[in-house]
Scaffold this motif. Sequence first.
Motif, mmCIF file in Angstrom:
data_model
loop_
_atom_site.group_PDB
_atom_site.id
_atom_site.type_symbol
_atom_site.label_atom_id
_atom_site.label_comp_id
_atom_site.label_asym_id
_atom_site.label_seq_id
_atom_site.Cartn_x
_atom_site.Cartn_y
_atom_site.Cartn_z
ATOM 1 N N LEU A 113 2.819 5.881 8.615
ATOM 2 C CA LEU A 113 3.839 4.831 8.579
ATOM 3 C C LEU A 113 3.262 3.564 7.979
ATOM 4 O O LEU A 113 2.144 3.163 8.312
ATOM 5 C CB LEU A 113 4.356 4.537 10.000
ATOM 6 N N ILE A 114 4.045 2.924 7.093
ATOM 7 C CA ILE A 114 3.718 1.599 6.562
ATOM 8 C C ILE A 114 4.832 0.648 7.005
ATOM 9 O O ILE A 114 6.014 0.970 6.856
ATOM 10 C CB ILE A 114 3.631 1.614 5.023
ATOM 11 N N ILE A 115 4.449 -0.493 7.538
ATOM 12 C CA ILE A 115 5.432 -1.499 7.968
ATOM 13 C C ILE A 115 5.246 -2.747 7.124
ATOM 14 O O ILE A 115 4.150 -3.313 7.078
ATOM 15 C CB ILE A 115 5.293 -1.846 9.465
ATOM 16 N N ILE A 116 6.322 -3.184 6.461
ATOM 17 C CA ILE A 116 6.254 -4.364 5.593
ATOM 18 C C ILE A 116 7.295 -5.386 6.023
ATOM 19 O O ILE A 116 8.163 -5.113 6.854
ATOM 20 C CB ILE A 116 6.465 -3.994 4.113
ATOM 21 N N SER A 117 7.208 -6.575 5.419
ATOM 22 C CA SER A 117 8.218 -7.618 5.645
ATOM 23 C C SER A 117 8.484 -8.333 4.322
ATOM 24 O O SER A 117 8.240 -7.773 3.250
ATOM 25 C CB SER A 117 7.765 -8.584 6.748
ATOM 26 N N GLY A 118 8.950 -9.565 4.375
ATOM 27 C CA GLY A 118 9.453 -10.253 3.194
ATOM 28 C C GLY A 118 8.505 -10.332 2.017
ATOM 29 O O GLY A 118 8.911 -10.143 0.871
ATOM 30 N N ARG A 119 7.235 -10.611 2.263
ATOM 31 C CA ARG A 119 6.290 -10.814 1.165
ATOM 32 C C ARG A 119 6.064 -9.543 0.346
ATOM 33 O O ARG A 119 5.629 -9.597 -0.788
ATOM 34 C CB ARG A 119 4.962 -11.335 1.702
ATOM 35 N N GLN A 120 6.361 -8.379 0.920
ATOM 36 C CA GLN A 120 6.137 -7.118 0.204
ATOM 37 C C GLN A 120 7.452 -6.426 -0.189
ATOM 38 O O GLN A 120 7.431 -5.271 -0.640
ATOM 39 C CB GLN A 120 5.323 -6.143 1.072
ATOM 40 N N SER A 121 8.570 -7.095 -0.005
ATOM 41 C CA SER A 121 9.872 -6.444 -0.200
ATOM 42 C C SER A 121 10.045 -5.861 -1.602
ATOM 43 O O SER A 121 10.619 -4.780 -1.771
ATOM 44 C CB SER A 121 11.015 -7.422 0.104
ATOM 45 N N THR A 122 9.531 -6.549 -2.621
ATOM 46 C CA THR A 122 9.705 -6.062 -3.996
ATOM 47 C C THR A 122 8.823 -4.844 -4.291
ATOM 48 O O THR A 122 9.004 -4.180 -5.308
ATOM 49 C CB THR A 122 9.373 -7.172 -5.020
ATOM 50 N N LEU A 123 7.890 -4.551 -3.402
ATOM 51 C CA LEU A 123 6.973 -3.419 -3.594
ATOM 52 C C LEU A 123 7.357 -2.224 -2.735
ATOM 53 O O LEU A 123 6.603 -1.244 -2.649
ATOM 54 C CB LEU A 123 5.540 -3.855 -3.258
ATOM 55 N N TYR A 124 8.525 -2.292 -2.126
ATOM 56 C CA TYR A 124 8.940 -1.247 -1.192
ATOM 57 C C TYR A 124 8.908 0.140 -1.827
ATOM 58 O O TYR A 124 8.358 1.092 -1.256
ATOM 59 C CB TYR A 124 10.343 -1.549 -0.651
ATOM 60 N N ASP A 125 9.494 0.284 -3.005
ATOM 61 C CA ASP A 125 9.587 1.604 -3.642
ATOM 62 C C ASP A 125 8.203 2.199 -3.910
ATOM 63 O O ASP A 125 7.982 3.399 -3.701
ATOM 64 C CB ASP A 125 10.371 1.519 -4.950
ATOM 65 N N GLU A 126 7.278 1.362 -4.359
ATOM 66 C CA GLU A 126 5.929 1.849 -4.647
ATOM 67 C C GLU A 126 5.214 2.299 -3.369
ATOM 68 O O GLU A 126 4.534 3.326 -3.359
ATOM 69 C CB GLU A 126 5.113 0.751 -5.328
ATOM 70 N N LEU A 127 5.395 1.528 -2.301
ATOM 71 C CA LEU A 127 4.765 1.888 -1.038
ATOM 72 C C LEU A 127 5.411 3.129 -0.432
ATOM 73 O O LEU A 127 4.727 3.992 0.123
ATOM 74 C CB LEU A 127 4.847 0.709 -0.059
ATOM 75 N N ALA A 128 6.727 3.238 -0.575
ATOM 76 C CA ALA A 128 7.454 4.377 -0.021
ATOM 77 C C ALA A 128 7.062 5.681 -0.714
ATOM 78 O O ALA A 128 7.209 6.770 -0.135
ATOM 79 C CB ALA A 128 8.958 4.149 -0.127
ATOM 80 N N GLU A 129 6.586 5.594 -1.945
ATOM 81 C CA GLU A 129 6.114 6.786 -2.642
ATOM 82 C C GLU A 129 4.822 7.321 -2.026
ATOM 83 O O GLU A 129 4.513 8.513 -2.137
ATOM 84 C CB GLU A 129 5.880 6.477 -4.124
#
Length: 312
Positions: A113-129
């Motif tokens: 599991l990776i948990i992110i918030s506002g500062r990483q929102s634009t990188l969501y797709d890359e992290l979700a991969e």
Amino acid sequence: MKKVIYLLIMLPLFLVVACTNDSYSTNNGNHDGETITITHELGETVVTKNPEKIVVFDFGVLDTLDVLEIDIAGLPRGNMPTYLEKYDTDEYANVGSLKEPDFEKIAEIDPDLIIISGRQSTLYDELAEISPTIYLDIDTERYMESFEENLQVIGEIFEKEDVIEAELTSIKESITELQDIAADEDKQTLVILANDDKISAYGPKSRFGIIHDVFDVAPIDENIEASTHGQNISFEYVLEEDPDILYVVDRSAVVGGESSAQQIVENKIIEQTSAYQNDQIVYLDPNYWYLSGGGLVSVQKMVDEIKASLTE
């Protein structure tokens, strides 16, 4: 006879393998692979309950996991809040910075599991991969609602609903006490962020709007622009508004700035304000207000600091 000798040779190996398999677990307790679908602002994510390897990019979430005694595998170790400095060791993988994740390191960890918030929102797709990723941020226009929603998600994933409920009840009771004090004191206040030689103001519905929107502490100016970086203001503006209490968040103190907020704020102009003359310039701890926020620890500390400013 050969079969007996073979069994005598292999038995210790079987025992070693069995012991190794039995001991491979973490304090998060994931054994059955049960999953839960989390709906969040950036999508839907299927998460295994009680994930074992967790990467966290939000310090507020980290402080909640710390209260719940949930272990983590990695986090960004730069500009760590002092109250979470136990995580600033090689025991935890350094996964880059808040705005620039180390994708290679995260892939190496292969988190559950990776948990992110506002500062990483634009990188969501890359992290979700790489791994299941959920977005847990605080909506400043509905601070407590989003805070509770995030806690509920964490409680469900880690099966800690009872602990979450107890902690949240305690915080709500503290907030109710603070609201009563704020009503009795009836102080007009202004919140500013000091960043080296610049200051910006925050009002209702803003990053620090919890002071007004949740704690019911009155703002001196209802029309401050609610932007991420605050509304740029001058020291003359502070003097003109002349709040009873001036709350200061010192950004420089936690990001390696060149000067302290007190050096910048307490100048000849501010010395003319009621807040300065009545010793009512309150320096809020930026570890809670700027670096984390939205955690079980940080929200309670926010309540405590504002309560102290109204009663001491």
